[in-house]
Design a protein around this motif. Structure first.
Motif, mmCIF file in Angstrom:
data_model
loop_
_atom_site.group_PDB
_atom_site.id
_atom_site.type_symbol
_atom_site.label_atom_id
_atom_site.label_comp_id
_atom_site.label_asym_id
_atom_site.label_seq_id
_atom_site.Cartn_x
_atom_site.Cartn_y
_atom_site.Cartn_z
ATOM 1 N N GLU A 41 0.859 -1.176 0.000
ATOM 2 C CA GLU A 41 0.000 0.000 0.000
ATOM 3 C C GLU A 41 0.897 1.229 0.000
ATOM 4 O O GLU A 41 2.027 1.192 0.488
ATOM 5 C CB GLU A 41 -0.877 0.023 1.254
ATOM 6 C CG GLU A 41 -2.031 -0.947 1.185
ATOM 7 C CD GLU A 41 -2.806 -0.984 2.500
ATOM 8 O OE1 GLU A 41 -3.999 -0.627 2.490
ATOM 9 O OE2 GLU A 41 -2.214 -1.381 3.518
ATOM 10 N N LEU A 42 0.348 2.305 -0.520
ATOM 11 C CA LEU A 42 1.063 3.571 -0.516
ATOM 12 C C LEU A 42 0.708 4.329 0.760
ATOM 13 O O LEU A 42 -0.449 4.358 1.176
ATOM 14 C CB LEU A 42 0.645 4.377 -1.735
ATOM 15 C CG LEU A 42 1.645 5.410 -2.195
ATOM 16 C CD1 LEU A 42 2.856 4.745 -2.815
ATOM 17 C CD2 LEU A 42 0.995 6.330 -3.208
ATOM 18 N N VAL A 43 1.709 4.933 1.393
ATOM 19 C CA VAL A 43 1.505 5.708 2.619
ATOM 20 C C VAL A 43 1.820 7.169 2.292
ATOM 21 O O VAL A 43 2.834 7.453 1.657
ATOM 22 C CB VAL A 43 2.436 5.202 3.737
ATOM 23 C CG1 VAL A 43 2.115 5.883 5.052
ATOM 24 C CG2 VAL A 43 2.322 3.697 3.882
ATOM 25 N N LEU A 44 0.944 8.072 2.694
ATOM 26 C CA LEU A 44 1.065 9.481 2.320
ATOM 27 C C LEU A 44 0.922 10.382 3.523
ATOM 28 O O LEU A 44 0.012 10.203 4.338
ATOM 29 C CB LEU A 44 -0.057 9.837 1.339
ATOM 30 C CG LEU A 44 0.016 9.140 -0.004
ATOM 31 C CD1 LEU A 44 -1.386 8.958 -0.564
ATOM 32 C CD2 LEU A 44 0.858 9.963 -0.955
ATOM 33 N N THR A 45 1.798 11.376 3.627
ATOM 34 C CA THR A 45 1.698 12.320 4.738
ATOM 35 C C THR A 45 2.211 13.688 4.291
ATOM 36 O O THR A 45 3.072 13.764 3.414
ATOM 37 C CB THR A 45 2.484 11.802 5.956
ATOM 38 O OG1 THR A 45 2.348 12.723 7.028
ATOM 39 C CG2 THR A 45 3.962 11.627 5.639
ATOM 40 N N THR A 137 5.056 16.771 0.972
ATOM 41 C CA THR A 137 4.263 15.537 0.994
ATOM 42 C C THR A 137 5.216 14.373 0.776
ATOM 43 O O THR A 137 5.934 14.355 -0.227
ATOM 44 C CB THR A 137 3.205 15.537 -0.123
ATOM 45 O OG1 THR A 137 2.305 16.627 0.087
ATOM 46 C CG2 THR A 137 2.415 14.233 -0.128
ATOM 47 N N ALA A 138 5.242 13.435 1.725
ATOM 48 C CA ALA A 138 6.125 12.280 1.589
ATOM 49 C C ALA A 138 5.314 11.040 1.247
ATOM 50 O O ALA A 138 4.195 10.860 1.726
ATOM 51 C CB ALA A 138 6.913 12.042 2.878
ATOM 52 N N ALA B 31 -0.331 9.045 8.852
ATOM 53 C CA ALA B 31 -0.324 9.113 7.397
ATOM 54 C C ALA B 31 -1.540 8.381 6.852
ATOM 55 O O ALA B 31 -2.251 7.693 7.584
ATOM 56 C CB ALA B 31 0.968 8.487 6.867
ATOM 57 N N ALA B 32 -1.798 8.549 5.569
ATOM 58 C CA ALA B 32 -2.919 7.888 4.903
ATOM 59 C C ALA B 32 -2.414 6.663 4.145
ATOM 60 O O ALA B 32 -1.230 6.550 3.848
ATOM 61 C CB ALA B 32 -3.577 8.853 3.932
#
Lengths: 319, 319
Positions: A41-45, A137-138, B31-32
């Motif tokens: 899964e992609l993790v975004l923050t 955004t990482a 994070a998402a």
């Protein structure tokens, strides 16, 4: 990356381009492209940092850039993810639009890109007449359904932290000339946090997050989301030698101060031995500081005499 | 989403949370998380918008938010991608920290989320003593190896644009009281661009991008990246009825003004009929305005008398 710089600022491209990764398409297109392995899964923050709010005007600009990147990487670490890349927007006053500023700024990022094996995927450089504002955004990746969450701590889990707690808060006090930072260690910890990437704990810990708002406040967040209580022992909270030198009267600052970017984890007792092995493998210290209870909303911190501590301030507030 | 608001600003959470999508984990974690279908690539783009640079202090805050979102969605459209979600950081002066401001801001975003079938994945709300600064990262997806790029235009391709060109530039002139916007159409086009999502052109067009810096300048970008030349005919560039009313003396403003967020495409002649079918299906006008040549670095714009036009300003500069 925005291409709409007036000609006199075209020099910026050269600096930004050296940060660009493969997916960034040399920053020539409207957007970047990346593939994601279907097992992940992609993790975004995303986080913003503002001059005179999160950093001082005269802070070294390479350290500002690296701190912003590292805070976001720490969020990825908090979920057990591995970093992939980042997008960055910078809004800057006129005095920043010169080669020296951009060289320092991008050199800082370049160092950390190598260290953490990531690259710039895109972003925007704009004018802001008033102050420097950065937003990052990482992106990270984590095996499907394995991300560490805040809401899965269980009564009976041990409460663990990485590294040492409170150094950054003391570093800030030192920058404010309130205490003395003998060897620069505390200030360094404030300016350049160490995201705790590299621990493989997604099959070991029940819950996890990074400590950005202070141990007490972040433990409160985790307890609330997991609907558990927590008991911790102040004298088991790992302090650096430098923090110990500053003395016991600053213990509260260490427990409640922000910006540590260590990890807070809850680990069931039957997996503690696996956590210790992983800690040795990654060469990142892990210390047990308490345990989770079934008393939702009850957060107790005992001092060394087993008295409950109370805190004037439970955490760091960014606003 | 940053949890570190001081208690008096906790009300903000309520507004932000209503924007959160499934992957945002209710904005409770660091994070998402999102999954990406392995048949697709992820498309990423980020832009910042700054008070007194990209928008006026008194612009309606719901429109500021929607414009920022739409500019980024337009970048996705420029690559033939479909939007997935976005992360947003907002840095705000004290006077914005009230329910009314946040309600207006989030209501604007909520409208566009429904319209474009996306949701908020994460972000940060911070204080900025000086002005409003927004940064948005948008995520989209596009079938693997199908993204429209700027660097693939071929000599002989027709040059096409969606919609009408120049309305936003005229809208800005109207806001500056330099021209009169009879029915509010031009101002609306400036405040609320229409990202041209929904055209399925990835198998039809050779190259594509969105027009944000002005037709002439963006055509220059595309020609440079593709190492081709371009010939366009000013009288074939589609203008709105309202722009035509403003008159021919503003033609240069239309051709060089920014903020249109229409698409610029190059389409080989054998696929023009497919493009026309797609245009009808999506109900988005597509107009041929010229063709690509093998004369790299040569950009010619003919007026209606077949004279070469020259421009005082070739494009819009954000700095």
């Amino acid at each position: 990356m925005e291409n709409s710089l007036v000609p006199e600022f075209q020099f910026i491209r050269k600096y930004i381009k050296k940060l660009a990764g493969k997916g960034a398409l040399d920053l020539t297109d409207d957007a970047a492209l990346i593939s994601v392995n279907p097992a992940y899964e992609l993790v975004l923050t995303a986080d913003a940092m503002v001059e005179n709010v999160h950093f001082f005007t005269n802070d070294p600009v390479d350290l500002i850039a690296r701190k912003l990147l590292r805070c976001n990487l720490s969020d990825l670490a908090g979920m057990g993810a591995e970093p992939v890349g980042y997008l960055l927007t910078v809004s800057l006053p006129k005095h920043c639009f010169n080669a020296e500023w951009f060289e320092q700024f991008t050199n800082g990022l370049e160092k950390d890109q190598k260290l953490f094996n990531i690259s710039l995927l895109g972003g925007d450089t704009t004018y802001n007449p008033y102050n420097m504002v950065f937003s990052l955004t990482a992106l990270g990746k984590v095996k499907k359904n394995k991300a560490l969450r805040r809401n899965n701590a269980k009564p009976g889990d041990g409460i663990w932290v990485t590294g040492t707690i409170g150094d950054a808060a003391l570093g800030l006090l030192s920058l404010q000339n309130k205490i003395s930072d003998f060897d620069g260690f505390l200030t360094r910890r404030y300016h350049l946090p160490q995201p705790r990437l590299g621990l493989q704990l997604t099959d070991i810990a029940n819950a996890g997050m990074d400590i950005s708002d202070g141990l007490i406040q972040d433990l409160g967040h985790l307890a609330r989301e997991s609907q558990i209580g927590a008991v911790i022992f102040a004298d088991q909270v790992p302090l650096s030698l430098q923090a110990k030198k500053i003395g016991i009267s600053y213990l509260e600052n260490c427990l409640t101060g922000g910006d540590d970017y260590e990890l807070l984890l809850t680990i069931p007792s039957e997996k503690e031995h696996l956590a210790k092995i992983e800690s040795q493998k990654a060469n990142i210290p892990l210390t047990k500081i308490g345990y989770c209870t079934d008393q939702a909303n009850s957060l107790i911190c005992y001092d060394k005499n087993k008295n409950c501590m109370t805190f004037k301030q439970t955490g760091w507030s960014h606003i």
